[in-house]
Every structure is written in C-alpha cells, then in structure tokens.
Design a protein around this motif. Structure first.
Motif, PDB file in Angstrom:
ATOM      1  N   ALA A 167      60.336  14.372   9.935  1.00  0.00           N
ATOM      2  CA  ALA A 167      60.684  15.229   8.681  1.00  0.00           C
ATOM      3  C   ALA A 167      60.741  14.551   7.391  1.00  0.00           C
ATOM      4  CB  ALA A 167      62.293  15.890   8.614  1.00  0.00           C
ATOM      5  N   PHE A 168      60.943  13.209   7.572  1.00  0.00           N
ATOM      6  CA  PHE A 168      60.855  12.363   6.125  1.00  0.00           C
ATOM      7  C   PHE A 168      59.351  12.188   5.563  1.00  0.00           C
ATOM      8  CE2 PHE A 168      60.292   8.308   8.355  1.00  0.00           C
ATOM      9  CZ  PHE A 168      59.524   7.794   7.665  1.00  0.00           C
ATOM     10  N   GLU A 169      58.323  12.170   6.588  1.00  0.00           N
ATOM     11  CA  GLU A 169      57.100  11.903   6.222  1.00  0.00           C
ATOM     12  C   GLU A 169      56.579  12.680   5.248  1.00  0.00           C
ATOM     13  OE1 GLU A 169      54.778  11.282   9.959  1.00  0.00           O
ATOM     14  OE2 GLU A 169      55.819   9.488  10.390  1.00  0.00           O
ATOM     15  N   GLY A 170      56.878  13.986   5.324  1.00  0.00           N
ATOM     16  CA  GLY A 170      56.489  15.171   4.597  1.00  0.00           C
ATOM     17  C   GLY A 170      57.241  14.859   2.900  1.00  0.00           C
ATOM     18  N   LYS A 171      58.267  14.078   2.932  1.00  0.00           N
ATOM     19  CA  LYS A 171      59.010  14.075   1.791  1.00  0.00           C
ATOM     20  C   LYS A 171      58.655  12.900   0.840  1.00  0.00           C
ATOM     21  CE  LYS A 171      63.041  16.398   3.951  1.00  0.00           C
ATOM     22  NZ  LYS A 171      64.347  16.166   4.183  1.00  0.00           N
ATOM     23  N   ILE A 172      57.964  11.985   1.505  1.00  0.00           N
ATOM     24  CA  ILE A 172      57.727  10.664   0.648  1.00  0.00           C
ATOM     25  C   ILE A 172      56.864  10.923  -0.514  1.00  0.00           C
ATOM     26  CG2 ILE A 172      56.345   8.637   0.943  1.00  0.00           C
ATOM     27  CD1 ILE A 172      58.929   8.428   2.314  1.00  0.00           C
ATOM     28  N   SER A 173      55.917  11.671  -0.617  1.00  0.00           N
ATOM     29  CA  SER A 173      55.145  12.064  -1.713  1.00  0.00           C
ATOM     30  C   SER A 173      55.913  12.483  -3.012  1.00  0.00           C
ATOM     31  CB  SER A 173      53.990  13.041  -1.314  1.00  0.00           C
ATOM     32  OG  SER A 173      54.334  14.202  -0.760  1.00  0.00           O
ATOM     33  N   SER A 174      57.149  13.181  -2.925  1.00  0.00           N
ATOM     34  CA  SER A 174      57.721  13.729  -3.698  1.00  0.00           C
ATOM     35  C   SER A 174      58.760  12.642  -4.542  1.00  0.00           C
ATOM     36  CB  SER A 174      58.631  14.959  -3.376  1.00  0.00           C
ATOM     37  OG  SER A 174      59.770  14.697  -2.302  1.00  0.00           O
ATOM     38  N   ILE A 175      58.791  11.556  -3.944  1.00  0.00           N
ATOM     39  CA  ILE A 175      59.592  10.460  -4.551  1.00  0.00           C
ATOM     40  C   ILE A 175      58.689   9.812  -5.458  1.00  0.00           C
ATOM     41  CG2 ILE A 175      61.049   8.476  -3.937  1.00  0.00           C
ATOM     42  CD1 ILE A 175      61.423   9.708  -1.027  1.00  0.00           C
ATOM     43  N   TYR A 176      59.386   9.849  -6.670  1.00  0.00           N
ATOM     44  CA  TYR A 176      58.647   8.902  -7.773  1.00  0.00           C
ATOM     45  C   TYR A 176      58.782   7.633  -7.743  1.00  0.00           C
ATOM     46  CZ  TYR A 176      57.323   7.438 -12.237  1.00  0.00           C
ATOM     47  OH  TYR A 176      56.522   7.034 -13.456  1.00  0.00           O
ATOM     48  N   GLY A 177      57.772   6.844  -8.101  1.00  0.00           N
ATOM     49  CA  GLY A 177      58.067   5.327  -7.943  1.00  0.00           C
ATOM     50  C   GLY A 177      57.420   4.799  -6.690  1.00  0.00           C
ATOM     51  N   ILE A 178      57.295   5.516  -5.574  1.00  0.00           N
ATOM     52  CA  ILE A 178      57.019   4.965  -4.355  1.00  0.00           C
ATOM     53  C   ILE A 178      55.378   4.942  -4.024  1.00  0.00           C
ATOM     54  CG2 ILE A 178      57.076   4.974  -1.751  1.00  0.00           C
ATOM     55  CD1 ILE A 178      60.077   6.162  -2.153  1.00  0.00           C
ATOM     56  N   ASP A 179      54.783   3.963  -4.133  1.00  0.00           N
ATOM     57  CA  ASP A 179      53.279   3.788  -3.754  1.00  0.00           C
ATOM     58  C   ASP A 179      52.865   3.816  -2.464  1.00  0.00           C
ATOM     59  OD1 ASP A 179      53.012   3.865  -6.545  1.00  0.00           O
ATOM     60  OD2 ASP A 179      53.112   1.450  -6.647  1.00  0.00           O
ATOM     61  N   GLY A 180      53.868   3.303  -1.526  1.00  0.00           N
ATOM     62  CA  GLY A 180      53.650   3.260  -0.135  1.00  0.00           C
ATOM     63  C   GLY A 180      54.806   2.987   0.713  1.00  0.00           C
ATOM     64  N   ILE A 181      54.688   3.309   2.094  1.00  0.00           N
ATOM     65  CA  ILE A 181      55.745   3.265   2.892  1.00  0.00           C
ATOM     66  C   ILE A 181      55.551   2.407   4.175  1.00  0.00           C
ATOM     67  CG2 ILE A 181      55.100   5.161   4.093  1.00  0.00           C
ATOM     68  CD1 ILE A 181      57.980   5.837   4.516  1.00  0.00           C
ATOM     69  N   ASP A 182      56.528   1.768   4.465  1.00  0.00           N
ATOM     70  CA  ASP A 182      56.417   0.607   5.697  1.00  0.00           C
ATOM     71  C   ASP A 182      57.556   0.952   6.746  1.00  0.00           C
ATOM     72  OD1 ASP A 182      56.084  -1.318   7.720  1.00  0.00           O
ATOM     73  OD2 ASP A 182      56.107  -3.031   6.170  1.00  0.00           O
ATOM     74  N   ILE A 183      57.007   1.578   7.749  1.00  0.00           N
ATOM     75  CA  ILE A 183      58.046   1.944   8.894  1.00  0.00           C
ATOM     76  C   ILE A 183      57.806   1.223   9.954  1.00  0.00           C
ATOM     77  CG2 ILE A 183      58.399   4.200   8.013  1.00  0.00           C
ATOM     78  CD1 ILE A 183      56.416   5.173  10.187  1.00  0.00           C
ATOM     79  N   SER A 184      57.209  -0.331   9.952  1.00  0.00           N
ATOM     80  CA  SER A 184      56.873  -0.857  11.131  1.00  0.00           C
ATOM     81  C   SER A 184      58.094  -1.451  11.675  1.00  0.00           C
ATOM     82  CB  SER A 184      56.027  -1.929  10.686  1.00  0.00           C
ATOM     83  OG  SER A 184      56.508  -2.866   9.624  1.00  0.00           O
ATOM     84  N   GLU A 185      59.070  -1.627  10.999  1.00  0.00           N
ATOM     85  CA  GLU A 185      60.589  -1.881  11.611  1.00  0.00           C
ATOM     86  C   GLU A 185      61.435  -0.782  12.269  1.00  0.00           C
ATOM     87  OE1 GLU A 185      61.045  -5.036  12.039  1.00  0.00           O
ATOM     88  OE2 GLU A 185      59.390  -5.644  10.925  1.00  0.00           O
TER      89      GLU A 185
END
Length: 574
Positions: free
Chosen positions: A425-443
């Motif tokens: 569910a959260f992967e579709g919401k990342i683009s709507s968050i201002y200020g985030i250029d990328g995401i790291d879910i390796s951990e």
C-alpha cells in the motif's frame, strides 16, 4: 467870646512847645516817661523787664571776660542742690519728658540687638559655619559675638558728599556706579541745619560735632574737618575702621585744597579734583549668600533619571527577549522568517510556516513572552526540513509500530518489520510526499538476530576536531551517514527483542588551560551530534551526552574527539 477862644488856642500852642522842649532835653516822650515811672514805682514790673535783659547781659559779660562759667558754676550748683533737697519731685517732673523716651529708646535698642543675636544664633547654632566661627573665636581669643559680626555684616557706601563747613554749600559729590543720584543740595542743607540746630540747642562746655545719622537701614557717617566736612551714605553696617577711611579722606582734601577751603568764595570748580580722594571712600563688601543646592530639583531629577533608566532597562531586556524568541523560532523545523520588528510591547513576525511545524507557544513561554505580545503574519509553505519530511511521511504512510523511518539527503529509509499488505500500500503513496527523492526499503522486514553488527558499527565511529571546532566537515559527514544507518535500527531492535539500549555520545577534553572553556566546547560537540542524530530519525530518549576529561580515564584517548557507546538503560535485577 472871641477873646476867650484866642486864649485857649494860645495855651495849647504853649503846651505843645513845652512837650517838644521836654523831648529835646530828655529824649523821651511822655508815654515813655510814664512807663519809666511805673518801672521805678513797681518792683514786679521792673523785675519782669530785667529778666529779659539778664541772659544777654551775662552772655556779654562772659564774652568780655568779665564773667566766667567757673564763676557762675558754684551758684548754679548750690541753687540746684537746694532745689533738689527742697523738692526732688519737681526735678523728676522736669526731666521726665527727656529721660522717659531716652530710657525707652535705649531699652528698645538693647532688646533689638538681643533678639537679632538670638535669631542669628538659632539660625546658625548647629551649622558647620557656626562651628568654624567658634573655632576662630577660640584661636583668636575673641568673643563669639565679635566673630559672628565680623563674618556677617554687609555694607555698601552709595554716596559721599564734601560740604563746606562754614557756608554749608556742597563742594563735591561722588556716588557708586550702581547707585541712583540724590538731591545733593538738599542733603547738604539738611546736615548743616541739623548741625546748627544741635549746636544752638545743646550748648556744652566742650566742643562737639554731628557724627552719625540713622534712617532705617541707611546710615550717614559725618567726619569733621577745619574747613569742610565729609558725609557718607551707607547701606548696612560698615566695619569699625571705615571712619578711619573717612578721616584719611578729609585729611587728604585739606592737605591738597586747604587754601581753597579757607578762602572759599562760592566757586566750587576748584574742588573737581577732590574726586580721587572721595572715591576711596566708595567701598562696599556684600557677602553673597551661598546658593543652596536645589535639593527638590535634584531629587526630582534623580527620580526622573531612575524612571527613565528603569524604562530603558526594561526596553532593552524586552528587545533582547524578543530577539532571542525570533532566533529560536527560526531554528524550529517548518518555520522560515523573512523579517521581524519590535514595536512598543510587541513583536511582529513575518515569514512562512509549514502546517506540520510544531507550535511556538512553548518557546514563547520559556522566554517569558505572553501570547498577546506576539503578532504573527505567516504564509503557508511546504518545508523540506528533514524532521518535517519524516512527519509528512508518517502522516501519509502511517507505518506500524515495528517500522522505523529516517531521512537523509532526499532518501527516505525504512527499517523494521511490517506486513506485506502495508508494504504494497505505501509504495503507491511515496510519490505524493513532497521532499522525498527516493526510498530505501532494504532494511525493511530484515530480521536481525543479534546486535553484534550494530554495536560495533556505532562504537567504532571516532570523530576528531580542531581547536574550538564543533560542526562536521565534508569527510566527517560521510562518516556520520554510516553512523546513522546503524543508530536508526536501535529502536527497532529494542522493540523486537524487548531491550532498552541507548547510545552514549561521549565528547573528550582535558583540564589544560581554561577548564570551563574546554568543557563548554566539548559539550557543544556532544549536543551537535545528538541534534543531528535526532533529525536523522533516532529518538531523543535513546541519546545521552557525556563530557569526559582525559585525566579521569585509565586508557588514552584522542583529545577533542567524540566517541559512541551502546549501553543498557534497564536496571539490573538482583
């Protein structure tokens, strides 16, 4: 009939001729002969007539030397003595009109002087001036009254007149520059009249003269010379030696103009040059009273200055308080101030605010500023501060309790455990968050069965600083990113395994030089790391700062360095 008339007329003519012949022979008229007959026949009438001539006769005898005062004095004394013995009340009645006023005047003058002395003593009885005068009296062996008079009199000679003694004419007048002219001729005539009156009315065996006239506060001193007199009009009480000055002046006038005075014929032009002598008598000595300091004005001035100083201090403190508040507000994530101004008892702030930014009421309360003193003019904006970006991500993603978020250089890191449903569910919401250029879910959803790799990763970090340097340089920033990756997993590990681990941020220094300055810089380094770690996502309660001195350690450490140590906050059970 005609014959009889002729005879009567002839008798009258004979009688007239007889009277004329009598007057030629005797020199007296019939009336005068009758009056003379009455004087001879009536002793009382003769005595009354003789009483008017006797004084003049005695005076003429004295002038001719035929009779002296010494000759008359025994008769007068015997007559007065017998009169007093016979009727003393009569002499008392005669002297009463003269002695009564004289006694009253003498008593009044004594009382006036006594009252003045008492007033002066009361006014200066306990003043420093009185103490000084008493010391002067003691040293000079003079009475205190003499010292008081010597230090208190004020006098001013306003006019000096030179008057011819015999004629009473004014020869010369001098007046002080600040004095008004007087009727000089009237004054000279007055003095002459008073002198003549005194001379004619109060005859004495010893020669006398008019020396002084008192008119209220004005006094006229007169000094006599053989041919001229000098009169000085004085305001106040002159010194005792001023009469000597007048004597010297009249002597100088006689010495230089003696012939002119002796042969004076009414021409006063020859006495113009006496001005230089008369002017020496125009002296004054006015002791100005010391002006008392305006105590009331000074007190009012002190009060005004105190009030003004108090208001100024209050204004400075208030302005300092407002400036500190604006500075702290600028440091809160989500605020950006464009300007602020201080007016009276308020601060006006203009700028930008993210809607996720913390409220400023706490820092205002800590600064002692009421909410009514703050006037905010803030426009909404989207902040790129790390703390705000994490808040924005948490609101949008609503991560479960096992997921930890931190943000660094535009990348949002996620660690911990979550359900696959939430992750999808959260992967579709990342683009709507201002200020985030990328995401790291390796951990994310990576089980960590031990702490060995986390603790060494945290405790191996060493940061060295130059003297008085607190912030990180570019190389240390890379090293710090490695520290963050390990530190942000500490809370997730505590949640998974029920631990209460935390991180010591230890800043090392020594006691060489200024100990307080060394400790202050070391403390700032520890606080700087704790702030950076907190902004990166490490909870504040997992961080604790320490300042350690190298002298207190058993092992050697690098000075001006910052180390990290993981410790268990759970108390040990016995």
């Amino acid at each position: 009939m005609e014959k009889k008339t002729y005879t009567s007329t002839e008798g009258l003519l004979e009688a007239g001729k007889l009277n004329e012949l009598r007057k030629l022979l005797i020199g007296l008229s019939q009336e005068e002969l009758n009056r003379l007959q009455n004087l001879l026949n009536d002793p009382h009438e003769f005595a009354e007539e003789l009483s008017t001539l006797l004084p003049y006769a005695i005076r003429k005898m004295i002038e001719k030397g035929e009779l002296t005062v010494d000759t008359l004095l025994p008769f007068v004394e015997d007559a007065m003595h017998k009169s007093i013995q016979k009727n003393p009340q009569r002499l008392a009645d005669i002297l009463f009109p003269v002695m009564g006023p004289a006694i009253r005047k003498a008593v009044a003058e004594d009382l006036k002087r006594m009252v003045a002395a008492i007033n002066a003593s009361l006014e200066t009885g306990f003043s420093p001036k009185t103490i000084k005068w008493r010391l002067q009296a003691l040293i000079s062996k003079r009475t205190f009254t003499e010292i008081v008079l010597a230090n208190s009199y004020v006098y001013h000679v306003s006019h000096v007149f030179l008057i011819h003694r015999e004629t009473g004419l004014l020869l010369r007048e001098e007046l002080a520059p600040e004095s008004q002219p007087l009727e000089s001729d009237l004054i000279s005539s007055m003095l002459t009249a008073i002198r003549d009156f005194a001379h004619d009315s109060f005859k004495s065996a010893t020669p006398g003269s008019l020396d002084e006239i008192q008119v209220g506060e004005l006094k006229i001193l007169v000094e006599q010379g053989p041919f001229a007199i000098i009169a000085a009009v004085i305001e106040g009480q002159p010194p005792a030696d001023y009469r000597l000055t007048l004597m010297e002046t009249i002597e100088a006038v006689h010495f230089n103009h003696g012939i002119d005075l002796e042969k004076f014929n009414g021409d006063t032009s020859s006495f113009v040059h006496t001005s230089k002598f008369l002017q020496t008598s125009l002296i004054k000595e006015k002791k100005e009273k010391k002006v008392r300091p305006p105590y009331i004005l000074i007190v009012l001035l002190i009060i005004l200055l105190s009030v003004a100083g108090y208001l100024l201090v209050q204004r400075i403190q208030r302005n300092s308080k407002y400036t500190e508040f604006a500075s702290k507000l600028e440091s809160i994530p989500g605020y950006h101030l464009t300007s602020y101004s201080i007016k009276s008892k308020s601060i006006i702030i203009k700028g930008l605010k993210d809607r996720l930014a913390d409220d400023y009421s706490q820092i205002a309360s800590d600064a002692g500023i009421e909410a009514s003193e703050i006037k905010m003019h803030l426009e909404s904006f989207i902040s790129a501060d790390s703390a705000i970006v994490i808040k924005r991500a948490q609101r949008a993603l609503q991560p479960p309790a096992g997921v930890k978020l931190w943000f660094d250089k535009g990348v949002l890191y996620l660690s911990g455990t979550s359900s696959q449903e939430w992750q999808n569910a959260f992967e579709g919401k990342i683009s709507s968050i201002y200020g985030i250029d990328g995401i790291d879910i390796s951990e994310l959803n990576q089980q960590k069965v031990d702490l060995k790799w986390i603790i060494p990763s945290i405790e191996k970090q060493r940061f060295l600083f130059e003297i008085n340097v607190v912030s990180l340089d570019s190389q240390q920033q890379i090293q710090f990113d490695s520290l963050v990756k390990a530190a942000v997993n500490l809370d997730a590990y505590n949640q998974l395994y029920g631990k209460k681990l935390a991180i010591y941020v230890r800043s090392f220094t020594n006691r060489n030089g200024n100990i307080e300055a060394n400790e202050r810089v070391a403390s700032k380094r520890a606080e700087e790391f704790m702030t950076l770690l907190e902004q990166a996502g490490v909870k504040k309660e997992l961080l604790k700062g320490q300042v350690l001195f190298a002298e207190d350690l058993t092992e050697s450490v690098y000075l001006r360095s910052v180390h990290f140590a993981v410790f268990d906050t759970k108390p040990t059970q016995e």
